[in-house]
Every structure is written in C-alpha cells, then in structure tokens.
Design an enzyme around this catalytic site. Structure first.
Site, short mmCIF file in Angstrom:
data_model
loop_
_atom_site.label_atom_id
_atom_site.label_comp_id
_atom_site.label_asym_id
_atom_site.label_seq_id
_atom_site.Cartn_x
_atom_site.Cartn_y
_atom_site.Cartn_z
N GLY A 67 0.66 -0.79 -0.19
CA GLY A 67 -0.25 -0.46 0.47
C GLY A 67 0.92 1.43 0.24
O GLY A 67 0.50 1.92 0.39
N ASN A 83 2.14 -2.46 -8.10
CA ASN A 83 1.21 -2.26 -8.85
C ASN A 83 0.75 -0.44 -8.84
O ASN A 83 1.10 0.41 -10.42
CB ASN A 83 -0.51 -1.78 -8.81
CG ASN A 83 -1.00 -3.29 -9.53
OD1 ASN A 83 -1.16 -3.52 -10.57
ND2 ASN A 83 -1.19 -4.39 -8.37
N TYR A 97 22.51 -1.49 10.20
CA TYR A 97 22.68 -2.73 10.53
C TYR A 97 23.44 -3.59 10.93
O TYR A 97 23.94 -4.68 11.03
CB TYR A 97 21.07 -3.37 11.31
CG TYR A 97 20.32 -3.08 12.36
CD1 TYR A 97 20.28 -3.79 13.39
CD2 TYR A 97 19.18 -2.12 12.12
CE1 TYR A 97 19.40 -3.73 14.82
CE2 TYR A 97 18.77 -1.87 13.60
CZ TYR A 97 18.60 -2.54 14.17
OH TYR A 97 17.39 -2.14 15.57
N ARG A 133 12.40 -7.78 -6.82
CA ARG A 133 11.34 -6.92 -7.12
C ARG A 133 10.91 -6.66 -8.51
O ARG A 133 11.53 -6.41 -9.72
CB ARG A 133 11.38 -6.09 -6.14
CG ARG A 133 10.52 -4.64 -5.44
CD ARG A 133 9.10 -5.98 -4.98
NE ARG A 133 8.88 -4.82 -4.19
CZ ARG A 133 7.35 -4.31 -4.78
NH1 ARG A 133 6.31 -5.20 -5.10
NH2 ARG A 133 5.89 -3.61 -3.48
N HIS A 154 -4.19 -10.84 3.67
CA HIS A 154 -5.53 -10.83 3.35
C HIS A 154 -6.86 -11.38 4.29
O HIS A 154 -6.20 -12.16 5.58
CB HIS A 154 -5.82 -11.42 2.03
CG HIS A 154 -4.77 -10.91 1.13
ND1 HIS A 154 -4.62 -11.88 -0.36
CD2 HIS A 154 -5.01 -9.96 1.02
CE1 HIS A 154 -4.17 -11.36 -1.17
NE2 HIS A 154 -4.28 -9.85 -0.40
N ALA A 169 -10.81 -32.66 -10.04
CA ALA A 169 -11.50 -32.72 -10.91
C ALA A 169 -11.41 -32.54 -12.46
O ALA A 169 -12.38 -31.78 -13.28
CB ALA A 169 -12.31 -31.31 -10.60
N GLY A 170 -9.80 -32.33 -12.70
CA GLY A 170 -9.57 -32.23 -14.11
C GLY A 170 -8.37 -30.46 -14.16
O GLY A 170 -8.22 -30.82 -14.82
#
Length: 1092
Positions: free
Chosen positions: A309, A346, A364, A379, A751, A773-774
C-alpha cells in the site's frame, strides 16, 4: 485482518454490557482474571464473592475444548482454585500441534445445574447471511454440532424473530424454557449484529428457574468496524493464538499499521530461525512462505509479514529495522538469510520504499555481518530498477552479500537460491531506469491473431458475451458476460489523479478513440475541471461534487471505480447502485466491515451489478480498459503486452499477484485477454466462478488461470463446474497458503479472507480437489509458469490458438515529474534554500533534525542561529539572542509601531493586517537602527578612526550617529535594558572591542548632552558584531555579510512583533472601538487667505 478472536472475558463483558433481552441473565460481570502477577489478597477485595461461592477456573487463551483437555477446574473454593492453579499457571502444555505456556486464567462462580439444562448456541457469518445454530444438548460432549444442530439462516438485512427461533431451532426444547431461550437468542443475535461480531459461540448455555447463565464463550469480532464500535468496544486487546507468544515488536508494527494508510504486518513464528522475510504484498507474502516451507524451511522460518500500500520511506525503515533487530539478537551456526521479495507493484514506488530498507541495512551493517546474514532481493514495479541498483550498491559498500534480481527472475526463485536448492546466477545488467516505454522483454514478436481482437471493435465485441438483460419485475437482473469493451466509459470516485492519468495512458497505447474516464466525483470540492494528458495534448475531465450530476450528464457511463475510503465506501457504493446505468463497480478500499460488504453484495445481486473488490487493485482487459492502478506503470503495461489482447484470462484474489500473473502469462503465452483481482476480503463482491464462467462463455478466451487462496470454499465451485461440463476450457489453478497446515499455531495472513476455519478451506485440500476435478495444478507456485506454458503450447499445437505478428503500440510521452524522479532530465530550480528541508520524514533545520533540536535544548536562540546563520551557536550566543528578543519585545503603546497596530486593531482589522501596519513603521527613525549602528561603528573602528575623530566627522558631514540618543532616557536616567545586556555581554563574550569603542563614543556625546546615550538599538547592533566576529563560528567576511544583508534588524522585527501582537490582542480583549484622533491634539495651520 478483519475477524479477530477476542478473549472469553472480553466477549462476556460485551454481552453483559450490551445485550437487550427480557431473559434474566445471571452472574453479570462476575469474573476475576488471574495471571502470574496476581495478588490474591487484592483480588478478594475487588471480588468478595470469591470467598463465599463455589468456583470454576479455566485458561482464557483461545484454547478450544478445554473441558476435554482437563483444563477446567469445577466446583472449587478459593483455596482449591489456588491449588489447582499451582500445577498449571505458567506451565507448558500441548494443545493439538501447538505448545504454549498457560498464563491467563478466568475464575467465575460455579453454577449447579442438571445436564438437561445445558444448551448449545452459535452464530456465525457467511456470505449470504448469519447462521444461528442451536442444539438442545450442550456441554463438553456436544459432538459434531454442524451435523446435529438446528440451523436458522438470517439473511443479510433481515431481522430475527422469536417466532422463527421457536419454530426452527427450539423444537426439542421443553415448553417451559422456549420463551426464555427465544428472547435470549433474539437478544444475542441483535448484540452480535450491533457489535459487529463474526462468530459467537456459547457452550454450554444453561437455563434454570433462576435465569440464563453463559458458562463458556468463544467469539470473534470484525476489527475493521473499530471506527463504528469504538465507543462500545473501548480498547480491545486481541490475544495471539495459543502456542504463539505476543511479542512487543508485533505490537509495535501493529501500531504503525493502525496509524498508516499502508499495510504493515508482522507475526513471529520462531525468533531463533535462520530464514527471515520482508515481503511486499499480502498475496506475495503467502507465496514466499509457501515456497520456503515446500523447500523444507518450515522449522527455520522465523517470521511471517508483509508491507504494502505504498508505505513511506520512514515507515519502511521502521518496519525493516524491527526485523533486522530481531534477526541479529541470536547467532545461528549456519548464518542467516533475509528474503526481501515481492511481486510486481502496481503503484508503489519501489525505489522509494527501498530507501527505507537501505537505511536500516546501513544502520545494522555491523550486526548483520557478525551474524553472517545473506540477503536475497527480487522486486518489480514502478522505478524498480533504481531500487535494485541502490540495494546492490549498499551490498558493495557495506560488504554484506546482497543478491539482487528483477522481473526477469521468477518471483520465488530467490527462495531456492537462499536455501541452497538452486545456483545463484550471474545477474544480467539491469537498466538504470524505468524510462523505456517500448520494452519487449518476452523476446517474442507474436501477438494474438486478428480473429481474437473482437474487443477492438464494438460490433465484434457484442458477440463476445451478453450484456446484462433487463429483468422482469421482482426477478434479479442478470449480470453481464462482458464487463469491459474498447468503448467502456467510467466515473472515478475520489481525487485519484495519478490513477486516472494511468488509465488515460493505457487507453492511448491501446489506440482507443476516446478516454475511458468520462468524469470524476469528489464531494469535498465544488464542480470544476481537472487537467490530464491524452497522449501529447492536454484535456479537461469534469469533476462533480454530487454523484447525481455526474450520472445525469454522462449517460454512457456503465462502470464506477471507487477510491472512497473504508469509512465512506459503503454509502457511496449504495448510492451508485441507485443508477441503473452502472453495471460494474470496482471498490478499491481495504478494511470495509464485512457486514457492510455483504449488504453491498446483496444489493448488487438484486440489481445485476458486478462488484470487483473490496480490497483490490481492480482488473484489466488488454486493448480495452483498465481499472485504476491495475497493471502498474506504462513500462510494465508494455513489457507484459497488456496493450493488446492475448488468449489467457485469469482471476486472482491478490492485486499484487495479479500483476505477477501478467508478467508470467506474457512470458509463457501470447498474453492476457482479461484479468481480475477480486480482492482479499472474506466476502469479495464477486467470486472466482463469476469470472471463470464469464471466461468460459467468451470466445476470445482460450485458457483460464486461477490463483486461489487459503480460506473459503469458492474453489470447490470451479471443481463442480469442471465435473459437470460447465467449464470445458483448460483451467490452470493454484491455491496459495499451503504452508498454513505446517504451522503449529494459526497464522492470519495478509488478506482478511486468508484463514482456514476448517480442513476443506486449506490450500492443500483445495489444490487436491482441483487436480482431481481435472484442472491443471502445479506442484508449487514455482512451477506455475511451466504449467501455463505447457497448456498454452498444446493449444497452439492443436490449432486452437494461432499467434500473429506483433504490432508496436503508439508511444506515450513520460510525465515530467516521473522523468525527473527517475533522473532522466534536469531543470534549474525556481528556488534554492539552504536552511530547511521538510521533504523527509523529519523536518531538518540547517542539517539538524527537529528531534535533535529539542533533544539538545538549544532553545529559541539556537533555532534562530540555525535558520538565520546556518550553524549551531555557542550557548551564551543563544542566550544573548533570546535576551535581545526579550528587551525589544515592547516599549509601550506610544511608539509609532505599537500606535499603528492599535489603530488598525480598533478599526476592526485582523491580526495579520494590524501587525503588518506596525511593522511597516520600522526604519531608520524607529527600530531600524541596529543595522545602521553596526555598520557605522564597524566602519569607523575598522578604519582606525579614534572615537573623537568619528564624532567630529559625523558632525561635519551633518549625519546622525545611529544608535546614539534617546527621547526619555539619559546618562542620569539609564535604560535598564542596556544595562542588563551590558552586564551579560561583559561576562560571557570572548571580546567586546566594538562595544568598548561605542561606549567611548557615548562618553563624548553625553558630555555634550546627557540623553545622547548608546541606546538599546545601538547596543544590540555593536554587541552583535562582536558576537559574530569573536564566537568562532564565522569568518570576518561572513560576519560582515550578515550585517550587510540586514540580519540585525531582524532581531528587532522579530522581538517587537511579540509586542505588537500583544497590543492587538489587548485592544480586542478590551473591545475598544474605532479610534479617532482628538481635535485638540491637532494644530490646524491653514493658508492665511483661507483663514479669512
């Protein structure tokens, strides 16, 4: 995170305070908390009932099935409780896979009752509403309540009634208890809604002839509703899951997060571990944790966390230094690794956030080298090349091994390198900036065939899918198959100029005829027009204060992009849905309470509106339309070939990971046809199947990619659709969060919806079901790109996809501000300043941070020294400046400056006008003699002129000696202000040559007339020259320059401003009326011929 568990004590406190029911709730507020620090004598004073009643004691640390585990002491007296606690308090115990210390216990009155008086009640939230579960047999042996309990669904916005409770839930309850239970459950449900609970379980709930007793309780509340419920909640403490300690560093980061518009999360898993992460993005942070665990690092993984953010440099620094501090406290025999990872941002300026991390690494560097820390960086996103360059540079200058990679490297490849599973390649040279707007990083010159560019033309576009059809009255509207075309028009809610400009640039490279943004809505200003660029030329986009005006004037708009804050997103979205023209709404805000989101979903379903979000970056349809910041900056749009449609459509929860998918798909296929990030909340406005089924029905889509996630069960609907033949196109699917099942305690990922409440919600189970399921399911996220490439190659080989030649997009000029930030251009600055810098996180005065200004206690004089003279002055100099300000602050109302100020104040003028009126009188005749005196005396002294020669010369030239003379004071009536300053200067200044010279001049002038004394202006002028010349901070030329440019008069102006303001406030306080000068104080002298 939204749903957070609270302690049993907190839950009961809420219940006892706020439940509204006619049922007699017993033992209200009768509980006592015990920890290792508890003083039992004081506890008994606060809770006298502890001595008179039988008691129950149990740990209050989010432990399930305490009774089964033997962690409940029943029917004890206080001594029995203390004895029971001896073998448990501060002792380690194992609950499931979690091992932890029992630290917090709850003592309550024991309630004698029969087994048949125990009941079970639970309320929990789902997408469609809230379920009330009730079972007539409660207690320790309640068993599988999901299978046994009666269920009542209270739909969103629906009300619960006692009749429905009795009818649906209380069929097996004795008649004499039905009324009490019904009214209690209704009251409990209303409490649950009012205080934004997401889960509330009472087991057992005991009902006797005396009333209702809440024995054991577990609850979660929606933490995002804090701004609504703060008055009732107070300051809620959210305890960590059992088996995980609450660390002060976690609380520190949580506090930073609460004060920031960005997202900052930190969970310590194993502080002694050797693998540490600092990952950007909620989705990416889960993927990195998954990969570390997949490669055998679960026991060495020290932390989970994320920053996203667009945090500021200071926030990133604070976050990074916290992690670096933690990881350099204890050495590991194999050294340590730090993984600084992330997907392709983004909108976050990667270089800016990396500045904070680089600062922390420099601070450090010694402990990092002592602990043999190796850092791996990967990144992408805006200005990432500069960020990577700076990161690589700090590795060279500090000697810390830092390996840096960009978007050319698979996102999680650095994990394998860090853990020794793959070699560290020689990094290819990285471009120095993000300037190349015609990137072609895939190496492929092929683009989708023209047969699949139907979205480029409106006629063909209508064939792709059906728009929403108008429904018959009372029947919900059908949602559109095609959300966006090349002619889609939108309204943007919020003053998000950068996002809008990004949309317009995207439109331009997609060769759209018109901008996709028709208008903006911003309630905090009046109607106006905002300037943007369309390619090379400037255009104006209208901004409206009211939504209704925007909708009325732009009837062709069918998409709304809402950048409203989490507080206003609900109201603005509900208002938007009043306009039938809107078919799609993207809600960007994160942190909207779940109850509000569910109301939005219900209204949208009724009106046939597709919701994307909340907590999303949006979506993109290459060649047609993009939402806000989706896809990142223009260089990434071009690198991922998002300016024209490909054959692959995807749906993801994560916004950052959607951009990573753009990158992966562009490198392994002919590109993206459409991509949507549905958002990370528990209840996204649209779900995976909403979009997957759209893609199935869209001819241009040849294969589908789904990036699922731990939490929820929506992925099973995809399984069902594949098995039923509803989905026939190839689906590549991977659910992130596989690491969760390996952790010993529950971890809430970035999230809000990334948390499994049951086995079926785990990523491992969902991946397994999808494969069965395929769907095409890779072994890990690392292999996702390979699976996508394999499926795509098969489709090309079978002739389903026919790649076509690439057509270069039009170029778009770069914004000046961005080009300058990237260092591509330079321009002479309009202003230069050398005294102050407010651009960083901390204000700086002449190189001294404001915190240091206060810490050093340099005072007002020292601050003036920094801002006026650009250096830190000695203590005596600072004191002298402050004394000068004090003695020049005022000299009564009769002097011209004060008089003017008073006249203005009495004329009703404001403070600034009145002060200015007084200041304008300052000059050679009033208060402005400091500079002139300093110049005259300095010139005479420096030229070797004797005091008598100086006085005679000034008399011969017909000039006044500035700083000599006073209207009231004299040698016999000395000015005490001058005397105070003289005593200080003689005591503290290293040398007073010019002052001594001026005092010799005073002896000559006062011998002629007693009031020709060295006045306060003259004294300050000559003393200040001595200060500048002898304090050791200035060269002779610098000292003379400050006198020449008027610095000394500034002392009088600053000091006397205090007095003028005092006179202004005094006149206002005394409520003095308009001043008119009396006639008898004016001598009217008219020409003689007029006086006749």
């Amino acid at each position: 995170m939204s749903a957070k568990a609270i302690s049993e004590q907190t839950g009961k406190e809420f219940l006892y305070k706020f439940i509204c029911t006619s049922a007699a709730v017993q033992n209200r507020f009768r509980y006592a908390n015990v920890t290792a620090e508890t003083d039992f004598d004081r506890l008994v004073q606060e809770h006298p009932w502890l001595l008179t009643e039988r008691l129950v004691v149990k740990p209050d640390q989010l432990i399930k099935r305490r009774g089964k585990l033997g962690l409940v002491g029943v029917n004890l007296d206080l001594n029995g409780v203390r004895e029971w606690l001896k073998s448990r308090l501060m002792r380690e115990t194992v609950v499931g896979k979690a091992k932890g210390i029992l630290k917090n216990f709850l003592i309550e009155p024991f309630v004698p009752h029969k087994q048949e008086e125990e009941f079970y009640v639970c309320i929990y939230a789902t997408r469609e509403g809230d379920y009330v579960l009730f079972h007539h047999e409660g207690g320790v042996d309640v068993g599988d309540v999901d299978a046994k309990a009666k269920k009542l669904l209270i739909g969103v916005d629906e009300k619960i009634s006692e009749d429905s409770v009795k009818k649906e839930l209380l069929t097996h309850v004795p008649n004499d208890k039905k009324a009490v239970l019904a009214t209690f459950i209704v009251g409990l449900f209303n409490l649950y809604e009012d205080l934004f609970f997401t889960y509330l379980e009472i087991n057992p709930l005991v009902v006797t002839k005396d009333g209702v007793y809440v024995l054991d309780m577990a609850a979660k509340i929606d933490a995002t509703a804090d701004y609504i419920c703060k008055a009732k909640w107070g300051d809620v403490e959210f305890p960590p899951p059992f088996g995980r300690e609450a660390y002060p560093e976690e609380a520190y980061i949580a506090d930073l997060d609460a004060k920031s518009g960005a997202s900052l999360k930190l969970t310590l898993l194993n502080p002694r571990g050797r693998i540490w992460t600092m990952v950007a993005g909620g989705g990416a942070s889960v993927v990195y944790s998954d990969t570390i665990c997949d490669l055998g690092g679960v026991n060495e993984l020290a932390n989970y966390g994320e920053y996203s953010g667009a945090p500021s440099e200071q926030q990133t620094y604070d976050y990074a230094k916290t992690i670096l501090s933690l990881m350099t406290r204890e050495k590991h025999p194999d050294g340590k690794v730090l993984i600084i990872g992330g997907s392709i941002a983004n909108f976050t300026n990667v270089a800016a956030t990396f500045k904070g991390i680089v600062r922390a690494i420099r601070d450090y560097q010694v402990p990092l080298k002592e602990h043999e820390v190796t850092i791996f960086v990967r990144r992408g996103g805006p200005n990432y090349q500069e960020g990577l360059r700076v990161m690589g540079e700090v590795g060279k200058t500090t000697g810390i091994p830092i390996h840096v990679f960009g978007t050319e490297t698979h996102m999680t490849a650095i994990v394998g390198m860090a853990l020794g599973h793959r070699p560290i390649p020689n990094q290819p040279p990285v471009a120095a900036h993000t300037a190349n707007f015609l990137l072609n990083s895939s190496g492929s010159t092929l683009t989708p065939a023209s047969s699949r560019t139907a979205s480029f033309s409106e006629n063909r576009g209508r064939l792709e899918g059906s728009p929403a059809k108008k429904s018959k009255s009372g029947v919900p509207n059908a949602k559109a198959t095609t959300l966006f075309s090349k002619h889609t028009k939108s309204i943007v809610w919020g003053m998000q100029t950068r996002a809008v400009q990004g949309m317009l640039d995207f439109d331009y490279v997609c060769s759209r005829d018109e901008p996709s943004v028709a208008a903006m809505v911003y309630p905090f200003t009046g109607d106006h027009k905002q300037k943007f660029y369309w390619g090379h030329k400037e255009i104006l986009i209208p901004v409206y204060k009211n939504m209704s005006d925007a909708m009325t004037k732009h009837q062709d708009v069918d998409v709304l992009i809402s950048f409203a804050s989490l507080r206003s997103a609900f109201d603005s979205t509900m208002e938007t849905m009043q306009y039938p023209q809107i078919r799609t709404i993207a809600i960007i805000a994160e942190g909207i309470p779940e109850a509000h989101t569910r109301k939005i979903i219900k209204a949208a379903d009724e009106k046939g509106v597709t919701i994307i979000g909340p907590a999303t970056v949006g979506g993109i349809k290459p060649g047609c339309f993009k939402i806000g910041n989706t896809g990142g900056m223009l260089d990434n749009i071009l690198a991922s070939k998002l300016y024209r449609p490909g054959s692959v459509a995807y749906v993801s929860r994560s916004g950052g990971m959607s951009n990573e998918l753009n990158n992966i798909i562009s490198r392994t296929t002919d590109g993206v046809f459409e991509g949507v990030a549905i958002g990370g909340d528990r209840y996204p406005g649209s779900v995976f199947t909403d979009h997957v089924l759209r893609y199935q029905d869209t001819p241009g889509v040849k294969m589908i990619v789904v990036l699922g996630e731990i939490g929820g069960t929506e992925e099973y609907k995809i399984c069902q659709a594949i098995k039923q033949g509803r989905i026939t196109k190839p689906v590549v699917c991977w659910c992130i969060g596989t690491c969760a099942t390996m952790f010993s305690s529950e971890v809430q990922f970035g999230h809000a919806g990334a948390c499994a409440n049951q086995a079926s919600e785990t990523a491992v189970e969902k991946n397994k079901a999808l494969k069965e399921a395929g769907a095409f399911v890779p072994k890990s996220f690392d292999e996702l790109g390979e699976i996508i490439r394999s499926v795509y190659d098969d489709l090309v080989a079978n002739g389903v996809i026919q790649p076509a030649e690439e057509v270069p997009p039009p170029t778009v000029p770069m914004d000046y501000s961005w080009a300058r930030e990237l260092g591509l251009i330079r321009k002479p600055a309009s202003f230069m300043t050398s005294i102050c810098d407010e651009r960083g996180q901390e204000l700086i005065y002449a190189g001294m941070p404001i915190t240091e200004v206060f810490k050093s206690e340099i005072g007002l004089g020292g601050t003036l020294g920094l801002l006026w003279f650009q250096r830190r002055l000695p203590r005596y100099a600072c004191q002298f400046i402050e004394m000068c300000l004090m003695v020049t602050a005022d000299h009564g109302p009769a002097v011209s400056g004060a008089h003017n100020t008073i006249v203005c104040a009495r004329a009703g003028k404001d403070l600034i006008s009145s002060l200015t009126s007084g200041l304008l009188t300052i000059g050679d005749r009033f208060g402005g003699a400091l500079d002139a005196a300093a110049k005259q005396f300095s010139k005479a002294f420096d030229s070797g002129m004797l005091p008598m020669e100086f006085v005679n010369k000034m008399k011969k030239d017909g000039k006044l000696i500035m700083g000599i003379g006073h209207r009231v004071k004299s040698i016999n009536n000395p000015d005490m202000r001058v005397q105070i300053l003289k005593d200080f200067v003689k005591q503290h200044f290293p040398s007073t040559q010019l002052l001594d010279y001026a005092l010799d001049v005073e002896k000559i002038t006062t011998s002629k007339k007693p009031n020709l004394i060295l006045n306060v202006d003259g004294f300050i002028g000559v003393a200040f020259v001595d200060l500048l010349r002898t304090c050791g901070g200035f060269t002779r030329d610098e000292a003379d320059e400050f006198v020449e440019i008027g610095a000394l008069n500034g002392i009088f102006v600053l000091g006397r401003s205090m007095g003028f303001i005092g006179h202004y406030l005094d006149q206002k306080r005394l409520r003095q009326g308009l001043y008119r000068h009396p006639w008898d104080d004016i001598s009217y002298v008219l020409p003689e011929h007029m006086s006749m």
